[in-house]
Design an enzyme around this catalytic site. Structure first.
Site, PDB file in Angstrom:
ATOM      1  N   ASN A  15       0.866  -1.182   0.000  1.00 21.01           N
ATOM      2  CA  ASN A  15       0.000   0.000   0.000  1.00 21.01           C
ATOM      3  C   ASN A  15       0.907   1.238   0.000  1.00 21.01           C
ATOM      4  O   ASN A  15       1.684   1.448   0.941  1.00 21.01           O
ATOM      5  CB  ASN A  15      -0.885  -0.038   1.256  1.00 21.01           C
ATOM      6  CG  ASN A  15      -1.803   1.163   1.362  1.00 21.01           C
ATOM      7  OD1 ASN A  15      -1.403   2.282   1.043  1.00 21.01           O
ATOM      8  ND2 ASN A  15      -3.008   0.948   1.831  1.00 21.01           N
ATOM      9  N   ARG A  26       4.697  18.648   0.956  1.00 24.65           N
ATOM     10  CA  ARG A  26       5.414  19.753   0.341  1.00 24.65           C
ATOM     11  C   ARG A  26       4.831  20.199  -0.992  1.00 24.65           C
ATOM     12  O   ARG A  26       5.337  21.121  -1.594  1.00 24.65           O
ATOM     13  CB  ARG A  26       6.869  19.322   0.086  1.00 24.65           C
ATOM     14  CG  ARG A  26       7.778  19.490   1.254  1.00 24.65           C
ATOM     15  CD  ARG A  26       8.074  20.968   1.467  1.00 24.65           C
ATOM     16  NE  ARG A  26       8.737  21.202   2.731  1.00 24.65           N
ATOM     17  CZ  ARG A  26      10.037  21.397   2.872  1.00 24.65           C
ATOM     18  NH1 ARG A  26      10.821  21.354   1.827  1.00 24.65           N
ATOM     19  NH2 ARG A  26      10.534  21.632   4.043  1.00 24.65           N
ATOM     20  N   HIS A  51      -5.459   3.686  -1.674  1.00 20.25           N
ATOM     21  CA  HIS A  51      -6.734   3.981  -1.023  1.00 20.25           C
ATOM     22  C   HIS A  51      -7.046   5.469  -1.244  1.00 20.25           C
ATOM     23  O   HIS A  51      -6.747   6.298  -0.382  1.00 20.25           O
ATOM     24  CB  HIS A  51      -6.630   3.666   0.486  1.00 20.25           C
ATOM     25  CG  HIS A  51      -7.922   3.736   1.227  1.00 20.25           C
ATOM     26  ND1 HIS A  51      -8.185   2.929   2.317  1.00 20.25           N
ATOM     27  CD2 HIS A  51      -9.023   4.492   1.061  1.00 20.25           C
ATOM     28  CE1 HIS A  51      -9.401   3.201   2.776  1.00 20.25           C
ATOM     29  NE2 HIS A  51      -9.917   4.160   2.036  1.00 20.25           N
ATOM     30  N   ARG A  53      -9.037   8.799  -1.238  1.00 22.88           N
ATOM     31  CA  ARG A  53     -10.198   9.317  -0.495  1.00 22.88           C
ATOM     32  C   ARG A  53     -10.705  10.555  -1.214  1.00 22.88           C
ATOM     33  O   ARG A  53      -9.945  11.217  -1.929  1.00 22.88           O
ATOM     34  CB  ARG A  53      -9.791   9.647   0.942  1.00 22.88           C
ATOM     35  CG  ARG A  53      -9.459   8.392   1.737  1.00 22.88           C
ATOM     36  CD  ARG A  53      -9.034   8.727   3.155  1.00 22.88           C
ATOM     37  NE  ARG A  53      -8.642   7.511   3.872  1.00 22.88           N
ATOM     38  CZ  ARG A  53      -9.469   6.741   4.566  1.00 22.88           C
ATOM     39  NH1 ARG A  53     -10.750   7.063   4.665  1.00 22.88           N
ATOM     40  NH2 ARG A  53      -9.032   5.669   5.182  1.00 22.88           N
ATOM     41  N   HIS A  58      -4.084  11.910   0.389  1.00 20.50           N
ATOM     42  CA  HIS A  58      -2.814  11.192   0.103  1.00 20.50           C
ATOM     43  C   HIS A  58      -2.791  10.768  -1.368  1.00 20.50           C
ATOM     44  O   HIS A  58      -2.278  11.504  -2.195  1.00 20.50           O
ATOM     45  CB  HIS A  58      -2.503  10.065   1.088  1.00 20.50           C
ATOM     46  CG  HIS A  58      -3.650   9.433   1.786  1.00 20.50           C
ATOM     47  ND1 HIS A  58      -4.662   8.835   1.112  1.00 20.50           N
ATOM     48  CD2 HIS A  58      -3.936   9.314   3.108  1.00 20.50           C
ATOM     49  CE1 HIS A  58      -5.512   8.347   1.997  1.00 20.50           C
ATOM     50  NE2 HIS A  58      -5.135   8.631   3.209  1.00 20.50           N
ATOM     51  N   GLU A  78      -8.654   0.351  -2.924  1.00 23.94           N
ATOM     52  CA  GLU A  78      -9.574   0.156  -1.811  1.00 23.94           C
ATOM     53  C   GLU A  78     -10.241   1.473  -1.456  1.00 23.94           C
ATOM     54  O   GLU A  78      -9.691   2.549  -1.697  1.00 23.94           O
ATOM     55  CB  GLU A  78      -8.847  -0.438  -0.598  1.00 23.94           C
ATOM     56  CG  GLU A  78      -7.718   0.411  -0.094  1.00 23.94           C
ATOM     57  CD  GLU A  78      -6.965  -0.184   1.086  1.00 23.94           C
ATOM     58  OE1 GLU A  78      -6.763  -1.408   1.112  1.00 23.94           O
ATOM     59  OE2 GLU A  78      -6.568   0.594   1.960  1.00 23.94           O
ATOM     60  N   THR A 108      -8.339   6.435   9.124  1.00 22.64           N
ATOM     61  CA  THR A 108      -7.975   5.156   8.510  1.00 22.64           C
ATOM     62  C   THR A 108      -9.120   4.183   8.762  1.00 22.64           C
ATOM     63  O   THR A 108     -10.016   4.476   9.567  1.00 22.64           O
ATOM     64  CB  THR A 108      -6.638   4.623   9.081  1.00 22.64           C
ATOM     65  OG1 THR A 108      -6.282   3.426   8.373  1.00 22.64           O
ATOM     66  CG2 THR A 108      -6.719   4.318  10.562  1.00 22.64           C
ATOM     67  N   HIS A 198      -3.990  -4.465   7.744  1.00 28.56           N
ATOM     68  CA  HIS A 198      -4.059  -3.397   8.739  1.00 28.56           C
ATOM     69  C   HIS A 198      -3.138  -3.700   9.902  1.00 28.56           C
ATOM     70  O   HIS A 198      -3.347  -4.649  10.639  1.00 28.56           O
ATOM     71  CB  HIS A 198      -5.474  -3.107   9.250  1.00 28.56           C
ATOM     72  CG  HIS A 198      -5.723  -1.620   9.302  1.00 28.56           C
ATOM     73  ND1 HIS A 198      -5.112  -0.798  10.222  1.00 28.56           N
ATOM     74  CD2 HIS A 198      -6.454  -0.819   8.493  1.00 28.56           C
ATOM     75  CE1 HIS A 198      -5.486   0.444   9.986  1.00 28.56           C
ATOM     76  NE2 HIS A 198      -6.290   0.478   8.946  1.00 28.56           N
ATOM     77  N   ASP A 199      -2.115  -2.893   9.998  1.00 25.51           N
ATOM     78  CA  ASP A 199      -1.148  -2.962  11.106  1.00 25.51           C
ATOM     79  C   ASP A 199      -0.266  -4.207  11.096  1.00 25.51           C
ATOM     80  O   ASP A 199       0.425  -4.485  12.069  1.00 25.51           O
ATOM     81  CB  ASP A 199      -1.850  -2.827  12.466  1.00 25.51           C
ATOM     82  CG  ASP A 199      -2.513  -1.479  12.610  1.00 25.51           C
ATOM     83  OD1 ASP A 199      -1.802  -0.501  12.860  1.00 25.51           O
ATOM     84  OD2 ASP A 199      -3.742  -1.405  12.420  1.00 25.51           O
ATOM     85  N   HIS A 222       1.661   1.062   6.222  1.00 26.50           N
ATOM     86  CA  HIS A 222       2.296   1.903   7.237  1.00 26.50           C
ATOM     87  C   HIS A 222       3.631   1.335   7.746  1.00 26.50           C
ATOM     88  O   HIS A 222       4.655   2.010   7.713  1.00 26.50           O
ATOM     89  CB  HIS A 222       1.323   2.105   8.405  1.00 26.50           C
ATOM     90  CG  HIS A 222       1.809   3.067   9.427  1.00 26.50           C
ATOM     91  ND1 HIS A 222       1.699   4.427   9.282  1.00 26.50           N
ATOM     92  CD2 HIS A 222       2.446   2.862  10.606  1.00 26.50           C
ATOM     93  CE1 HIS A 222       2.230   5.023  10.331  1.00 26.50           C
ATOM     94  NE2 HIS A 222       2.689   4.094  11.149  1.00 26.50           N
TER      95      HIS A 222
HETATM   96  N1  PXP Z   1      -6.412  -2.690   4.276  1.00 23.15           N
HETATM   97  C1  PXP Z   1      -7.233  -1.625   4.379  1.00 23.15           C
HETATM   98  C2  PXP Z   1      -8.667  -1.800   4.021  1.00 23.15           C
HETATM   99  C3  PXP Z   1      -6.756  -0.374   4.804  1.00 23.15           C
HETATM  100  O1  PXP Z   1      -7.583   0.677   4.903  1.00 23.15           O
HETATM  101  C4  PXP Z   1      -5.385  -0.240   5.094  1.00 23.15           C
HETATM  102  C5  PXP Z   1      -4.843   1.097   5.489  1.00 23.15           C
HETATM  103  O2  PXP Z   1      -4.962   1.982   4.422  1.00 23.15           O
HETATM  104  C6  PXP Z   1      -4.568  -1.375   4.959  1.00 23.15           C
HETATM  105  C7  PXP Z   1      -5.104  -2.590   4.566  1.00 23.15           C
HETATM  106  C8  PXP Z   1      -3.098  -1.323   5.255  1.00 23.15           C
HETATM  107  O3  PXP Z   1      -2.898  -1.044   6.609  1.00 23.15           O
HETATM  108  P1  PXP Z   1      -1.459  -0.596   7.120  1.00 23.15           P
HETATM  109  O4  PXP Z   1      -1.158   0.728   6.488  1.00 23.15           O
HETATM  110  O5  PXP Z   1      -1.620  -0.504   8.616  1.00 23.15           O
HETATM  111  O6  PXP Z   1      -0.495  -1.658   6.698  1.00 23.15           O
END
Ligand code: PXP
Length: 245
Positions: A15, A26, A51, A53, A58, A78, A108, A198-199, A222
């Site tokens: 991602n 900047r 992703h 928005r 971003h 996504e 998020t 996620h995480d 992230h």
């Molecule tokens: N999946 C989804 C649906 C998300 O919204 C995100 C964060 O944008 C991620 C995966 C990836 O999460 P992370 O940035 O914590 O790795």
């Protein structure tokens, strides 16, 4: 009687939203989002996730158009299916769209879909992507009922919202993974593909990937982009890929 065991290799989709966040601090074009995607693929990533928005804070809609021209692996977009998002995805036609329930202004994603309450809504949205030949995945929690009902929405895959697993990992990883394993077994039974994200990071990814049967793909942003600040993108992607072997 002989059994054939099919082993699925879990794909790593990077991602790259964070690259755009740094650029946007900047204005201008440093770091370059398109070059980052090209490099991720060169270093072995099997997919690129964005992703966008509606406020384009971003990844911008223009980034998505530019990325479509260069991404040679799997392109995954996504987001929440508001009108602008639907139009963008249907125009771009990525390999996969991942639908998340968070409102456009959310920092998020912080929850999965309620696939019982939102079933008809999701059916309507998903049928439009299916008609355009785009694979659909919906973000859900590690919950058997949510997964069972996800099947009725018409989605091809689910993406597990892995933050609850990550939060409990240090304390008791067996307890943390248990609901996801149960939900994954149901996904396998009903024929839903499984993604996750996620995480996830270099500490918690391996155990998750080993325990979830037929985990098709993880999308990681992230932690991976942060690790790359210390180790460089090539070494970092190599380390994530090693954990998925
Ligand atoms: N999946 C989804 C649906 C998300 O919204 C995100 C964060 O944008 C991620 C995966 C990836 O999460 P992370 O940035 O914590 O790795």
């Amino acid at each position: 009687m002989s059994f054939i065991k099919i082993i699925i290799m879990t794909k790593l989709s990077v991602n790259i939203n964070k690259i755009a966040t740094i650029r946007n601090a900047r204005g201008g074009d440093i770091p370059n989002v398109v070059q980052a995607a090209i490099n991720c693929e060169k270093f072995g990533a099997q997919g690129i996730t964005v992703h966008p928005r509606p406020d384009q804070r971003h990844i911008t809609y223009k980034d998505v158009v530019d990325l479509k021209k260069v991404v040679t692996t799997e392109f995954n977009i996504e987001g929440y299916p508001c009108d602008e998002f639907m139009k963008l995805v249907l125009d771009i036609k990525p390999h996969q769209v991942t639908l998340v329930p968070d409102p456009p202004e959310a920092l998020t994603s912080s929850a999965g879909w309620d696939t019982i309450r939102e079933k008809e809504y999701l059916q309507t949205i998903i049928s439009q992507f299916k008609a355009a030949g785009i694979r659909t995945s919906i973000f859900v929690e590690g919950d058997v009922e949510m997964v069972r009902n996800a099947k009725d929405t018409g989605a091809d895959r689910i993406e597990f919202y892995t933050k609850p697993y990550v939060d409990d990992y240090e304390n008791d990883r067996e307890k943390a993974i248990a609901p996801f394993v149960e939900a994954a077994i149901v996904a396998n039974e009903v024929g839903l593909g499984i993604n996750a994200g996620h995480d996830l990071n270099l500490v918690n990814l391996k155990f998750f990937a080993e325990r979830i049967p037929n985990l098709a793909e993880v999308s990681i942003g992230h932690a991976l982009i942060s690790d790359a600040l210390y180790m460089g993108l090539e070494t970092t992607i190599g380390k994530y890929l090693d954990l998925l072997k």
